[in-house]
Write a protein that holds these residues in place. Sequence first.
Motif, PDB file in Angstrom:
ATOM      1  N   LEU A 188     -42.481  21.626  25.778  1.00  0.00           N
ATOM      2  CA  LEU A 188     -43.066  22.516  26.779  1.00  0.00           C
ATOM      3  C   LEU A 188     -42.025  23.486  27.331  1.00  0.00           C
ATOM      4  O   LEU A 188     -42.306  24.680  27.517  1.00  0.00           O
ATOM      5  CB  LEU A 188     -43.675  21.688  27.908  1.00  0.00           C
ATOM      6  CG  LEU A 188     -44.987  20.975  27.581  1.00  0.00           C
ATOM      7  CD1 LEU A 188     -45.459  20.137  28.767  1.00  0.00           C
ATOM      8  CD2 LEU A 188     -46.061  21.981  27.179  1.00  0.00           C
ATOM      9  N   ALA A 189     -40.821  22.972  27.611  1.00  0.00           N
ATOM     10  CA  ALA A 189     -39.764  23.870  28.090  1.00  0.00           C
ATOM     11  C   ALA A 189     -39.437  24.930  27.045  1.00  0.00           C
ATOM     12  O   ALA A 189     -39.227  26.107  27.373  1.00  0.00           O
ATOM     13  CB  ALA A 189     -38.518  23.059  28.447  1.00  0.00           C
ATOM     14  N   ALA A 190     -39.400  24.541  25.763  1.00  0.00           N
ATOM     15  CA  ALA A 190     -39.114  25.514  24.699  1.00  0.00           C
ATOM     16  C   ALA A 190     -40.203  26.578  24.623  1.00  0.00           C
ATOM     17  O   ALA A 190     -39.916  27.773  24.426  1.00  0.00           O
ATOM     18  CB  ALA A 190     -38.963  24.789  23.367  1.00  0.00           C
ATOM     19  N   LEU A 191     -41.483  26.177  24.767  1.00  0.00           N
ATOM     20  CA  LEU A 191     -42.568  27.155  24.731  1.00  0.00           C
ATOM     21  C   LEU A 191     -42.480  28.129  25.900  1.00  0.00           C
ATOM     22  O   LEU A 191     -42.678  29.336  25.730  1.00  0.00           O
ATOM     23  CB  LEU A 191     -43.913  26.424  24.748  1.00  0.00           C
ATOM     24  CG  LEU A 191     -44.296  25.684  23.458  1.00  0.00           C
ATOM     25  CD1 LEU A 191     -45.593  24.910  23.663  1.00  0.00           C
ATOM     26  CD2 LEU A 191     -44.443  26.665  22.294  1.00  0.00           C
ATOM     27  N   VAL A 192     -42.177  27.607  27.093  1.00  0.00           N
ATOM     28  CA  VAL A 192     -42.077  28.486  28.265  1.00  0.00           C
ATOM     29  C   VAL A 192     -40.933  29.489  28.092  1.00  0.00           C
ATOM     30  O   VAL A 192     -41.078  30.692  28.351  1.00  0.00           O
ATOM     31  CB  VAL A 192     -41.889  27.636  29.537  1.00  0.00           C
ATOM     32  CG1 VAL A 192     -41.568  28.531  30.735  1.00  0.00           C
ATOM     33  CG2 VAL A 192     -43.135  26.822  29.821  1.00  0.00           C
ATOM     34  N   VAL A 193     -39.784  29.001  27.632  1.00  0.00           N
ATOM     35  CA  VAL A 193     -38.638  29.896  27.461  1.00  0.00           C
ATOM     36  C   VAL A 193     -38.906  30.897  26.339  1.00  0.00           C
ATOM     37  O   VAL A 193     -38.535  32.075  26.439  1.00  0.00           O
ATOM     38  CB  VAL A 193     -37.365  29.076  27.187  1.00  0.00           C
ATOM     39  CG1 VAL A 193     -36.186  29.991  26.925  1.00  0.00           C
ATOM     40  CG2 VAL A 193     -37.056  28.163  28.355  1.00  0.00           C
ATOM     41  N   ALA A 194     -39.560  30.474  25.244  1.00  0.00           N
ATOM     42  CA  ALA A 194     -39.888  31.405  24.162  1.00  0.00           C
ATOM     43  C   ALA A 194     -40.849  32.485  24.645  1.00  0.00           C
ATOM     44  O   ALA A 194     -40.716  33.663  24.262  1.00  0.00           O
ATOM     45  CB  ALA A 194     -40.480  30.638  22.987  1.00  0.00           C
ATOM     46  N   ALA A 195     -41.824  32.106  25.479  1.00  0.00           N
ATOM     47  CA  ALA A 195     -42.732  33.114  26.039  1.00  0.00           C
ATOM     48  C   ALA A 195     -41.971  34.110  26.912  1.00  0.00           C
ATOM     49  O   ALA A 195     -42.244  35.318  26.893  1.00  0.00           O
ATOM     50  CB  ALA A 195     -43.831  32.429  26.842  1.00  0.00           C
ATOM     51  N   ALA A 196     -40.974  33.608  27.679  1.00  0.00           N
ATOM     52  CA  ALA A 196     -40.165  34.519  28.493  1.00  0.00           C
ATOM     53  C   ALA A 196     -39.362  35.477  27.619  1.00  0.00           C
ATOM     54  O   ALA A 196     -39.181  36.655  27.962  1.00  0.00           O
ATOM     55  CB  ALA A 196     -39.230  33.707  29.391  1.00  0.00           C
ATOM     56  N   VAL A 197     -38.872  34.999  26.464  1.00  0.00           N
ATOM     57  CA  VAL A 197     -38.130  35.876  25.553  1.00  0.00           C
ATOM     58  C   VAL A 197     -39.019  37.003  25.060  1.00  0.00           C
ATOM     59  O   VAL A 197     -38.609  38.172  24.970  1.00  0.00           O
ATOM     60  CB  VAL A 197     -37.567  35.053  24.372  1.00  0.00           C
ATOM     61  CG1 VAL A 197     -37.009  35.972  23.296  1.00  0.00           C
ATOM     62  CG2 VAL A 197     -36.497  34.101  24.854  1.00  0.00           C
ATOM     63  N   VAL A 198     -40.287  36.693  24.725  1.00  0.00           N
ATOM     64  CA  VAL A 198     -41.206  37.725  24.243  1.00  0.00           C
ATOM     65  C   VAL A 198     -41.569  38.703  25.358  1.00  0.00           C
ATOM     66  O   VAL A 198     -41.587  39.929  25.160  1.00  0.00           O
ATOM     67  CB  VAL A 198     -42.470  37.066  23.656  1.00  0.00           C
ATOM     68  CG1 VAL A 198     -43.488  38.132  23.256  1.00  0.00           C
ATOM     69  CG2 VAL A 198     -42.108  36.203  22.456  1.00  0.00           C
ATOM     70  N   LEU A 199     -41.841  38.184  26.556  1.00  0.00           N
ATOM     71  CA  LEU A 199     -42.251  39.057  27.660  1.00  0.00           C
ATOM     72  C   LEU A 199     -41.112  39.930  28.157  1.00  0.00           C
ATOM     73  O   LEU A 199     -41.335  41.064  28.591  1.00  0.00           O
ATOM     74  CB  LEU A 199     -42.797  38.205  28.812  1.00  0.00           C
ATOM     75  CG  LEU A 199     -44.100  37.441  28.523  1.00  0.00           C
ATOM     76  CD1 LEU A 199     -44.467  36.560  29.702  1.00  0.00           C
ATOM     77  CD2 LEU A 199     -45.235  38.419  28.214  1.00  0.00           C
ATOM     78  N   LEU A 200     -39.881  39.405  28.121  1.00  0.00           N
ATOM     79  CA  LEU A 200     -38.715  40.150  28.608  1.00  0.00           C
ATOM     80  C   LEU A 200     -37.952  40.775  27.453  1.00  0.00           C
ATOM     81  O   LEU A 200     -36.719  40.854  27.485  1.00  0.00           O
ATOM     82  CB  LEU A 200     -37.799  39.224  29.411  1.00  0.00           C
ATOM     83  CG  LEU A 200     -38.434  38.524  30.615  1.00  0.00           C
ATOM     84  CD1 LEU A 200     -37.455  37.584  31.265  1.00  0.00           C
ATOM     85  CD2 LEU A 200     -38.933  39.557  31.624  1.00  0.00           C
TER      86      LEU A 200
END
Length: 668
Positions: free
Chosen positions: A511-523
């Motif tokens: 879950l932490a990896a998914l959240v951080v990966a989503a932040a990489v895409v959004l930012l």
Amino acid sequence: MFPSDAPPLPSAAPLTVAAAYRWRTARTAWRLDGRWLALLPVAFAVLATAVEPSAARCNAQGVCRDTWGSALAGWSVLAEVVLLAARVRIRALVAPVVLVLLWYLPEGLVTPLARWSAVLVHVLLAAVLLGAEAGRRRARQQLDELMAPPVPFPWTAAGAPSPVLRDGPPVLRRALGALLLLVAAAFPLYGLWAQARADAADERAARVTGTAGTTDRDGVLTVRFQPPGGGPERTAALDVWWQRRPQPGEPVPLLVDGGSVHALGDDYDLSGQLSAGGLIALPGLVLLGSAAVATARRERPAFEGSAPALAVRVRADARGDLLVQPLDGPPDGPGLWRLVERDRYRWARYGAPDGEGPAWVPEHLETDGDDADYPDPPVHLDPDDLDEEDEDDEELLDRATPDEAVAWLAHAGRSVPAVLYRGPDGADHQVLVRPGLLDCDPLWVAAVVAPAARAPRLSRRTEHYRERELAVAVLTAETLAAAPEAGPGTEPVAARRWEMPTPLRAAAGPLAALVVAAAVVLLDDDGWWENLLRPLWIGSMAIIACAQTLSWQVVADRDGLRVATALRTRSFRWAEINAAAVHRNLLTIRLRGGGEFSFASRPAVWLAGHFGDRYDPVALARTVATAAHRPDLRPDRALPDRLGGPQHLVNRLALAGYAVFTVAHYAL
């Protein structure tokens, strides 16, 4: 505490709380003035290498060389790094000089980003260094006013000569510095000789025209040509920086002298030898400057007669260094600066040359009645239980029992009055005269201290850490005192297993990896730092931190203690554990070898209460502490359950998947 014939502490002007406040206010930016400042020009050099185009001067044949301006700019930044890392006295002037060179050198810096980055970095460096130097001078002036009039040294007051030995001449620094300068001078001399040989060879060489061939990935051009005297066609590999690289089939003028072949215009370049010589000469000059300062200090009067002095209070930190505090301040207050004792001398009751009276002598000099010159240690440890290499206080503390650790830490936390001669930030070494404070100290110590005021260390062994260290030892001692007495009816502690719920352990990392990966895409951003290195660094730390908090397991059974965290499992025998307790919602388990590991109790209590069994960190700590120190109460059965599943595999896959995703996102 001290024998009646012990020397009195010399009377000096006290360093009061008000004077300490003025000194601290004057010393602006001094914590920033360290060797880490050398990282700023290193970071600027990396940036300039990435954004600056290759500055070149090309001749009529299209062969290019680095401009002298760009070469001097690069070597000035390198010299700045060396001087800042060496902490030379003139370092406050280095940043402004380098900035002027970078700004005005022709073709030194070309792009606006590099030029204004140089301004920002060097203005920041100059502000820190000049501010620290100005603060040092203001603080020293305040101490000079406070320390007048001079105070006799304790041996002078007793009518004895100074026991402090003069430093030897800095022969090694002089020799090494002179050797480096000789080697540095040899490089340009060799370059001049090689250049003369190359010019003579060019005069003898025959000019031919070759045909350009292919160019490999390293930029080396293959050229075919006919030898001047005839014969079969030959090939030559030319590693040349071309203004325009010759294409296959185009003519390339060559100079051929027997087996030597090079492009016309590719003359011998002396800049490499000059750069190597400058690089070697710089540390040589630093060593010779350090030797000159040491020689000048050695020629000044030794520690005889009297000198300006301050009455202070000193306290030892966890690493054995001494922290200076105001005399009228709280004993457990923060330290102003740090002292590292070098040459130490002690007051010996029978240290006089005839052995009939007291005198100050080198600490390790054997005299009659040495035992009377040392106080009794606060904690007595059995020598049979200690190894020969256990000479460090932290190692002895880690191997002591909880009761001994409590007594030891209480003794180490005390402070004593002292007299500091000459004060910090002066031209000469200081002398600290104090009663015994550290373990194995004699009754009275006089130590030579370096002139500079060092900032107290910023580490985990701060006052807060020391409070936790003492609290863990005290709570462990209370747990052992409350344990049942040994007897035939005494029940051992039960083998237990504590852990976060399985779904939470399995889901934390992904879950932490998914959240951080989503932040990489959004930012999403441009650049290798913003879009690759920074997401890899920050994202990996965030995934590991989340998994460490939510994926732990602990098992206490007959075989010892097993601890599983996010990525690995560690096992410890009961004999390896020294203490365990909960302090300020932090469960700490300390090992006899000096290591420790901790768990934040509050998230575990809250999450375990909502998603699984009730979790009591205090009960866990009491079980571990009791089993570690009471062999008769250790669990009598082993738990066969394997730790680490499924979180180890899942967390590793989450980290690897996040890294692959980040690299692919950057590449695509």
